[in-house]
Design a protein around this motif. Structure first.
Motif, PDB file in Angstrom:
ATOM      1  N   ALA A 245       6.137   8.842   3.863  1.00  0.00           N
ATOM      2  CA  ALA A 245       5.745   7.548   3.274  1.00  0.00           C
ATOM      3  C   ALA A 245       6.968   6.672   3.041  1.00  0.00           C
ATOM      4  O   ALA A 245       6.942   5.467   3.278  1.00  0.00           O
TER       5      ALA A 245
ATOM      6  N   GLU B 283       2.330   1.911  -3.373  1.00  0.00           N
ATOM      7  CA  GLU B 283       1.317   2.529  -4.247  1.00  0.00           C
ATOM      8  C   GLU B 283       1.125   4.003  -3.902  1.00  0.00           C
ATOM      9  O   GLU B 283       0.975   4.847  -4.787  1.00  0.00           O
ATOM     10  N   LYS B 284       1.129   4.290  -2.596  1.00  0.00           N
ATOM     11  CA  LYS B 284       0.948   5.667  -2.125  1.00  0.00           C
ATOM     12  C   LYS B 284       2.095   6.559  -2.624  1.00  0.00           C
ATOM     13  O   LYS B 284       1.874   7.694  -3.074  1.00  0.00           O
TER      14      LYS B 284
ATOM     15  N   GLU C 175       1.650   7.283  -6.190  1.00  0.00           N
ATOM     16  CA  GLU C 175       0.578   8.271  -6.354  1.00  0.00           C
ATOM     17  C   GLU C 175       1.076   9.691  -6.038  1.00  0.00           C
ATOM     18  O   GLU C 175       0.802  10.650  -6.772  1.00  0.00           O
ATOM     19  N   ILE C 176       1.820   9.841  -4.940  1.00  0.00           N
ATOM     20  CA  ILE C 176       2.350  11.155  -4.536  1.00  0.00           C
ATOM     21  C   ILE C 176       3.316  11.686  -5.591  1.00  0.00           C
ATOM     22  O   ILE C 176       3.285  12.864  -5.946  1.00  0.00           O
TER      23      ILE C 176
ATOM     24  N   GLU D  51       4.843  14.619   2.603  1.00  0.00           N
ATOM     25  CA  GLU D  51       4.057  13.371   2.616  1.00  0.00           C
ATOM     26  C   GLU D  51       4.866  12.231   2.005  1.00  0.00           C
ATOM     27  O   GLU D  51       4.845  11.103   2.510  1.00  0.00           O
TER      28      GLU D  51
ATOM     29  N   ASN E 207       0.830  -1.218   0.000  1.00  0.00           N
ATOM     30  CA  ASN E 207       0.000   0.000   0.000  1.00  0.00           C
ATOM     31  C   ASN E 207       0.862   1.264   0.000  1.00  0.00           C
ATOM     32  O   ASN E 207       0.561   2.232  -0.683  1.00  0.00           O
ATOM     33  N   LEU E 208       1.955   1.217   0.806  1.00  0.00           N
ATOM     34  CA  LEU E 208       2.858   2.368   0.875  1.00  0.00           C
ATOM     35  C   LEU E 208       3.569   2.600  -0.460  1.00  0.00           C
ATOM     36  O   LEU E 208       3.785   3.744  -0.867  1.00  0.00           O
TER      37      LEU E 208
END
Length: 371
Positions: free
Chosen positions: A271, A228-229, A232-233, A267, A225-226
């Motif tokens: 992350a 992917e995050k 995304e960022i 962010e 998930n991280l």
């Protein structure tokens, strides 16, 4: 877990490594560097574990001797300092360890007694030689012929040399005889110490293993998930940068966009930190340093972890033994009586090598432990 249960204890752990090789080749250094990066790794160096346990044993023995001189019950039940166990608690906690290292303690006691006996024997021989020398010197005084006296002295020196040679030969054979016994005892003690420590560090019952694997699975999902995050960022940051480039307005009017970029970068940084921490916690397992060192230790370890028993230990017939001994040359598979599948329990074996010149250089700067 059901699948792993068939393959033996601790097979569920993601990392199982053995570091072996030459002395002072960097095995301990590398293992500690790995542990520094991956906190879930446990290092098992049997020699170090034994040294620490022997030191603890000697400290407890010294404290017990001191308590015998004073009022024993008062000393045993005396209130310890803050965060320190009482002597009674230390003795109780040390009982299983004492049981493991007992053969080694008994071997050391036996060797000390033999050494003492040998020293007494040497003293006796030395006294005998001193008497012989004294008797020779008296004869020399009485004898007028100097050459004859010198010849007698030479004979005495030769006899002394023969005694010294026989004594050194005795010592070398003495060492060879007990070195083998020492190695056998240490192999057994090392194995038991490692297994005792592992049972404290890692779960062995099925329910605890289930919880452990569930925790690892959740961490792995968090890890994905991280990732992917972060992706995304990074996409958002690229969009904001392209917007700023396309815009022809002065920088003062782009404060809003700059704030968005600063927020996204923070962010992203957080992350990445979380991703690294999660990744490190996923690497859970152990590193064995300098163990197993020989076939006997390897087979004992394999038997404990996987239940596999060597064909030679099963009592094969003479023809089966011949097949077993030549299996690598003629490529014949010997039928296994237990039906247990044989496989490598460890994920990785690393052998460390170092040149003799470098080893000598390192020996000069090495620190030695009296134990």
């Amino acid at each position: 877990i059901n699948k792993y249960e068939k393959k033996g204890k601790y097979y569920y752990l993601p990392i199982k490594i053995v570091l072996n090789g030459y002395p002072l080749s960097g095995k301990k250094t590398q293992s500690h560097l790995i542990k520094e990066k991956y906190k879930g790794i446990k290092i098992y160096d049997p020699q170090k574990i034994l040294r620490n346990k022997m030191r603890e044993y000697l400290e407890i023995q010294a404290a017990k001797d001191e308590s015998d001189n004073n009022n024993q019950q008062q000393k045993l039940k005396a209130k310890p300092k803050k965060d320190e166990k009482s002597l009674e608690e230390k003795i109780k906690d040390f009982k299983p360890i004492k049981k493991i290292i007992k053969p080694y303690i008994e071997f050391i006691d036996k060797m000390n007694k033999l050494k003492e006996k040998e020293e007494k024997k040497k003293e006796k021989e030395e006294r005998k030689r001193a008497k012989e020398r004294k008797a020779t010197s008296k004869k020399k005084k009485k004898t007028d012929n100097e050459g004859e006296g010198t010849r007698k002295d030479d004979t005495s020196d030769k006899s002394q040399e023969n005694i010294n040679q026989s004594s050194s030969l005795y010592n070398s054979s003495f060492m060879i005889e007990y070195q083998s016994e020492k190695e056998d005892i240490l192999s057994e003690v090392y194995l038991k110490l490692i297994l005792y420590q592992m049972e404290k560090d890692f779960p062995t019952d099925k329910n605890s293993k289930m919880k452990f694997v569930k925790n690892i699975t959740e961490k792995y999902k968090e890890f994905l998930n991280l990732k992917e995050k972060i992706k995304e960022i990074n996409g958002k940051i690229d969009d904001e940068k392209s917007k700023a480039i396309e815009s022809n307005e002065p920088k003062s009017k782009n404060k809003k966009e700059n704030k968005i970029l600063v927020g996204l970068n923070k962010e992203l940084e957080n992350a990445k930190k979380n991703l690294e921490a999660t990744k490190n916690s996923l690497y859970t397992g152990f590193i064995f340093v300098n163990f197993p060192k020989n076939l006997k230790e390897d087979e004992k370890l394999e038997n404990y972890f996987t239940g596999y028993v060597s064909e030679l230990d099963k009592g094969l017939s003479e023809s089966e033994k011949k097949l077993y001994n030549y299996r690598d040359i003629i490529d014949i598979k010997v039928k296994k009586k237990t039906g247990i599948e044989r496989f490598s329990f460890f994920d990785l074996f690393i052998e460390f090598k170092v040149t003799s010149e470098e080893m000598n250089r390192r020996y000069k700067g090495a620190k030695y432990d009296s134990l």
